[in-house]
Write a protein that holds these residues in place. Sequence first.
Motif, PDB file in Angstrom:
ATOM      1  N   MET A 201      29.841  -2.866   8.484  1.00  0.00           N
ATOM      2  CA  MET A 201      29.109  -3.783   9.360  1.00  0.00           C
ATOM      3  C   MET A 201      27.600  -3.614   9.210  1.00  0.00           C
ATOM      4  SD  MET A 201      31.400  -3.766  12.848  1.00  0.00           S
ATOM      5  CE  MET A 201      30.350  -4.997  13.655  1.00  0.00           C
TER       6      MET A 201
ATOM      7  N   TYR B 130      33.464   2.172  16.809  1.00  0.00           N
ATOM      8  CA  TYR B 130      33.716   1.895  15.392  1.00  0.00           C
ATOM      9  C   TYR B 130      34.009   3.196  14.653  1.00  0.00           C
ATOM     10  CZ  TYR B 130      31.004  -2.167  16.927  1.00  0.00           C
ATOM     11  OH  TYR B 130      30.528  -3.247  17.631  1.00  0.00           O
TER      12      TYR B 130
ATOM     13  N   SER C  15      27.425  -7.212  18.829  1.00  0.00           N
ATOM     14  CA  SER C  15      27.188  -6.070  17.937  1.00  0.00           C
ATOM     15  C   SER C  15      25.859  -5.399  18.228  1.00  0.00           C
ATOM     16  CB  SER C  15      27.188  -6.528  16.472  1.00  0.00           C
ATOM     17  OG  SER C  15      28.432  -7.085  16.117  1.00  0.00           O
TER      18      SER C  15
ATOM     19  N   SER D 186      24.011  -5.769  13.405  1.00  0.00           N
ATOM     20  CA  SER D 186      23.829  -7.189  13.722  1.00  0.00           C
ATOM     21  C   SER D 186      23.028  -7.944  12.659  1.00  0.00           C
ATOM     22  CB  SER D 186      23.115  -7.329  15.072  1.00  0.00           C
ATOM     23  OG  SER D 186      22.759  -8.663  15.313  1.00  0.00           O
TER      24      SER D 186
END
Length: 549
Positions: free
Chosen positions: A291, A283, A246, A251
């Motif tokens: 995320m 994404y 990521s 992350s």
Amino acid sequence: MSPPIQSPLRRQVAELLVVRASGHASDDQRRYPKWELSNAELKRLLAEGVGGVILLGGTSNEIRHRCKKLRQWAKAPLLLCADVEEGVGQRFEGGTWLVPPMALGRLYQEDQRRAANLAERYGRCTGHQARRCGLNWVLAPVCDVNNNPANPVINVRAWGEDTATVSSLACAFQQGLAAEGVLGCAKHFPGHGNTGMDSHLQLPVLDDNLRQLMELELVPFQAVMKAGIDSIMTAHLLMRNLDASSPATLSPAVLQDILRRQLKFEGLVVTDALVMRAITQSYNAGEAAVMAFAAGADLILMPENADDAIEALCEALQSGQIPMQRLHASQERRREALQKVGTSTAKLALKDSTSIDKPLERDEDRALARELVTASLKIHHPGPVTPTESGINLLRVDGVLPCSVLTATAPALVLPSEAGFQSLLYHPLGISPWQDDRDQPLALERLGIGPVMLQLFLRGNPFRGDQDRHEPWVATVKQLQQQKRLAGLVVYGSPYIWDELIEVLNIGIPAAYSPGQMPEAQRQVLTCLLQPAQVQSSAQTPLFQDFTD
């Protein structure tokens, strides 16, 4: 389409979004309608609880009225921000446009005390004018260490090329912002300075481990944290030795383990714009928002679709994928940030009410802008450039006219014209002036027969990738010198192209460098190179031509 029901959770989530808007009042005036929401969309989203807006474009007066209108639509405290890394005038006409931060980084090598003092005044000027415009959050300072000369997007935006310089100057700038009562934002965590790619276009990949980051990239961020920085912006970088799957923005290993736990940062964490290709190529809007929030970001900047981002976050919270306390923690950080700058618009409006009709720029702001240009100016040979009736003023700019650095009245056009030079423009979107011959790259037959005054506007710019690195300016300078046609050379922007060209420049050719590209920089540079010459009338000569003609 907006959801038919406005739930309390949706409003709480919406508060953590920052959407993009034009500084102009009319939808027709939007420069980037793909990203800048229409007034109808803005009004709806703000009424539904969206808590932040990032603005671009317009005059300082327009932005004042725009901020007031946005607050009326929201009926709640807003975070109103702008990317004014080089002063308010970089984005909004009527404000002061200052030299890029790296100008002070180079000065710091010669006079640390003076550079730090100028950086603090730089922050004060930016903060004061931002507040006067109605903004309460400045998306600066850049804390990246530009230790890669081929970096296509940071470049002169950085305060320097080593940790000590960046740390000292970024902290001084932040102190200036804080003194003026606006929030600052350190970016781009954990460090975008060593990349050879532009994250607006693709996802840069770095192999630094944590030890390397702690010794270099993270040092300025730690320094500004100690100086009281209010927020930190993430970088869209894949740090393979920290998280192989990521980008840093998404992350937990980067945002939670390093930024929150190891570095103990307690302020706001905001994503870089989620519309950038480094994110959107992998994404969708909902995935990226979930995320990023799960990773540790508090604020979601410029999601590709605001409604999709809000809905996805609501679902993740309702399902337990993201603990509800994460939402409450981010809301509390946002409230604390707003309280730090006085919470609401009423206090800020009252503070500046006596000067609402006065020009944004003060005498001290103009004096600072001039001093910064003078302090960072490098004159390799003062000239004079010999006046001529057949000379060519060849300018390389980043885009088609009109552009911010080269209006029709810009000194880079007017002053050479008064000395007899006819201006020709080259820009990357136009017809290329290059030939296939690497030793003689410029198509000189297109320039006429006179001496050439070469002015290069070159710096790191988003969305251009490494395109600039392929332009053969070193070979061009050699070619013009071989033909005995190089009358003078000016580089505005990147110090790296200047360093390359000085290596091949013949002794005695008038030449100068300025990190700044704004009219004040042009005026000072060309006054040094042209003023000793006898100015000739050029009333019958067109001001400029374009290679696309």
